[in-house]
Design an enzyme around this catalytic site. Structure first.
Site, PDB file in Angstrom:
ATOM      1  CG  ASN A 265      -6.049  -2.305  -8.520  1.00 18.37           C
ATOM      2  OD1 ASN A 265      -6.539  -2.202  -7.398  1.00 18.37           O
ATOM      3  ND2 ASN A 265      -4.770  -2.594  -8.732  1.00 18.37           N
ATOM      4  CD1 TRP A 266     -11.151   2.111  -8.766  1.00 19.14           C
ATOM      5  CD2 TRP A 266     -12.727   2.255  -7.186  1.00 19.14           C
ATOM      6  NE1 TRP A 266     -12.340   2.413  -9.381  1.00 19.14           N
ATOM      7  CE2 TRP A 266     -13.331   2.516  -8.442  1.00 19.14           C
ATOM      8  CE3 TRP A 266     -13.539   2.297  -6.047  1.00 19.14           C
ATOM      9  CZ2 TRP A 266     -14.694   2.794  -8.588  1.00 19.14           C
ATOM     10  CZ3 TRP A 266     -14.901   2.579  -6.192  1.00 19.14           C
ATOM     11  CH2 TRP A 266     -15.458   2.823  -7.436  1.00 19.14           C
ATOM     12  CE  LYS A 267      -2.814   0.504  -8.654  1.00 13.46           C
ATOM     13  NZ  LYS A 267      -1.483   0.743  -9.154  1.00 13.46           N
TER      14      LYS A 267
ATOM     15  CG  HIS B   3      -1.086  -5.175  -8.159  1.00  9.52           C
ATOM     16  ND1 HIS B   3      -0.101  -4.254  -7.873  1.00  9.52           N
ATOM     17  CD2 HIS B   3      -1.820  -4.645  -9.160  1.00  9.52           C
ATOM     18  CE1 HIS B   3      -0.252  -3.203  -8.671  1.00  9.52           C
ATOM     19  NE2 HIS B   3      -1.293  -3.419  -9.469  1.00  9.52           N
TER      20      HIS B   3
ATOM     21  CD  GLU C  27       0.545  -0.869  -6.636  1.00  9.18           C
ATOM     22  OE1 GLU C  27      -0.525  -1.063  -6.047  1.00  9.18           O
ATOM     23  OE2 GLU C  27       0.646  -0.110  -7.629  1.00  9.18           O
TER      24      GLU C  27
ATOM     25  CD  GLU D 106      -1.363  -4.560 -13.589  1.00  7.01           C
ATOM     26  OE1 GLU D 106      -2.109  -3.640 -13.893  1.00  7.01           O
ATOM     27  OE2 GLU D 106      -1.054  -4.816 -12.420  1.00  7.01           O
TER      28      GLU D 106
ATOM     29  N   GLY E 110       1.556   3.059 -13.304  1.00  7.70           N
ATOM     30  CA  GLY E 110       1.549   4.394 -12.709  1.00  7.70           C
ATOM     31  C   GLY E 110       2.624   5.326 -13.244  1.00  7.70           C
TER      32      GLY E 110
ATOM     33  CB  SER F 218       0.619   3.896 -18.057  1.00  2.37           C
ATOM     34  OG  SER F 218       1.442   4.187 -16.944  1.00  2.37           O
TER      35      SER F 218
ATOM     36  N   GLY G 165      -5.648   1.217 -13.128  1.00  2.00           N
ATOM     37  CA  GLY G 165      -5.559   1.901 -11.838  1.00  2.00           C
ATOM     38  C   GLY G 165      -6.053   3.333 -11.974  1.00  2.00           C
ATOM     39  N   GLY G 166      -5.115   4.256 -12.174  1.00  2.00           N
ATOM     40  CA  GLY G 166      -5.397   5.696 -12.187  1.00  2.00           C
ATOM     41  C   GLY G 166      -6.609   6.124 -13.003  1.00  2.00           C
TER      42      GLY G 166
HETATM   43  P1  PGA Z   1      -2.167   2.225 -13.533  1.00  2.00           P
HETATM   44  O1  PGA Z   1      -2.196   0.967 -12.523  1.00  2.00           O
HETATM   45  O2  PGA Z   1      -3.303   2.035 -14.505  1.00  2.00           O
HETATM   46  O3  PGA Z   1      -2.386   3.418 -12.633  1.00  2.00           O
HETATM   47  O4  PGA Z   1      -0.847   2.235 -14.193  1.00  2.00           O
HETATM   48  C1  PGA Z   1      -2.476  -0.321 -12.990  1.00  2.00           C
HETATM   49  C2  PGA Z   1      -2.373  -1.321 -11.878  1.00  2.00           C
HETATM   50  O5  PGA Z   1      -1.527  -1.175 -10.989  1.00  2.00           O
HETATM   51  O6  PGA Z   1      -3.142  -2.307 -11.838  1.00  2.00           O
END
Ligand code: PGA
Length: 242
Positions: free
Chosen positions: A8-10, A92, A94, A164, A170, A206, A227-228
């Site tokens: 997930n590159w957001k 998600h 967010e 999640e 994050g 994470s 994500g990251g």
């Molecule tokens: P993260 O994000 O791996 O940077 O914690 C995961 C996500 O929000 O899907």
């Protein structure tokens, strides 16, 4: 069954960075896990041709509640499919928190995605406050109930759940692999009761090169939503062999 890594590159990469990472990913070979990349919407059509002769599948980070209509600024699931997208992240944290997406919108989005033939990746997770007050399971149960209300799927592969924990996203503090395994077992059972289907359940929050292997060894962790650690070619590649 091989495990699934969803990147997930957001909104973290520029168009140029995203295209360059896609090109690098398209050269990856000999890896054991499956990979879905969810880049920025703006590079989806180029992504389709970059990934054409690879095993990598395309995902989107969101989709509209409707296939078409007077919905300024929205993205149609139907058009995503036309662009080669197979999966779509729905709900998600967010989107729930920043864009105030509630359970009814999430349910509508899942219905729409299923109708047009995309595989929704439904995100669930408790906040830190909910965890601290011992409400993780009831919170997840209610999210499952509202998101999957009246959802009918033919095959268990038609939908994926991503657990999640909001506090783990994050933060650099993932849930421990054995706790995640237990919670994911719970989620899988609840969804089975409601829909009659045993969906794949991914873990997200994470995930990093040094914890991915242990997480993926767990029986009830069918893959990872990342994500990251999916934003650099090296770490993305190492997740594919974790
Ligand atoms: P993260 O994000 O791996 O940077 O914690 C995961 C996500 O929000 O899907």
């Amino acid at each position: 069954m091989s495990k699934l890594i969803v990147a997930n590159w957001k909104m973290k990469l520029t168009v140029e960075e995203g295209l360059s990472l896609l090109k690098e990913a398209s050269t990856f070979s000999d890896y054991k896990n499956d990979l879905v990349i969810c880049p920025d919407f703006l590079i989806l059509s180029q992504a389709k041709s970059i990934l054409e002769n690879t095993k990598i599948r395309l995902g989107a980070q969101n989709a509209s509640i409707s296939e078409r209509g007077a919905l300024t600024g929205e993205i149609s699931a139907h058009d995503l499919k036309y662009l080669g997208v197979k999966y779509v992240i729905i709900g998600h944290s967010e989107r729930r928190r920043i864009f105030k997406e509630g359970s009814s919108a999430i349910n509508d989005k899942i219905q729409t995605a299923l109708r047009v033939g995309l595989v929704p990746i439904l995100c669930l997770g408790e906040s830190l406050l909910e965890r601290r007050s011992g409400r993780t399971r009831p919170v997840l149960s209610s999210q499952i109930k509202s998101s999957l209300k009246d959802i009918k799927v033919k095959r268990s592969g038609d939908l994926i759940i991503a657990y999640e924990p909001v506090w783990a996203i994050g933060s650099g503090k993932p849930m421990s692999h054995d706790e995640a395994d237990k919670v994911q077992n719970y989620i899988s059972d609840r969804a089975l009761k409601l829909t009659g289907k045993r969906f794949r359940v991914l873990y997200g929050g994470s995930v990093a090169e040094d914890n991915a292997g242990k997480l993926l060894e767990q029986k009830h962790i069918d893959g990872l939503l990342v994500g990251g650690a999916s934003l650099k070619a090296d770490s993305l590649k190492s997740l594919l062999n974790a």
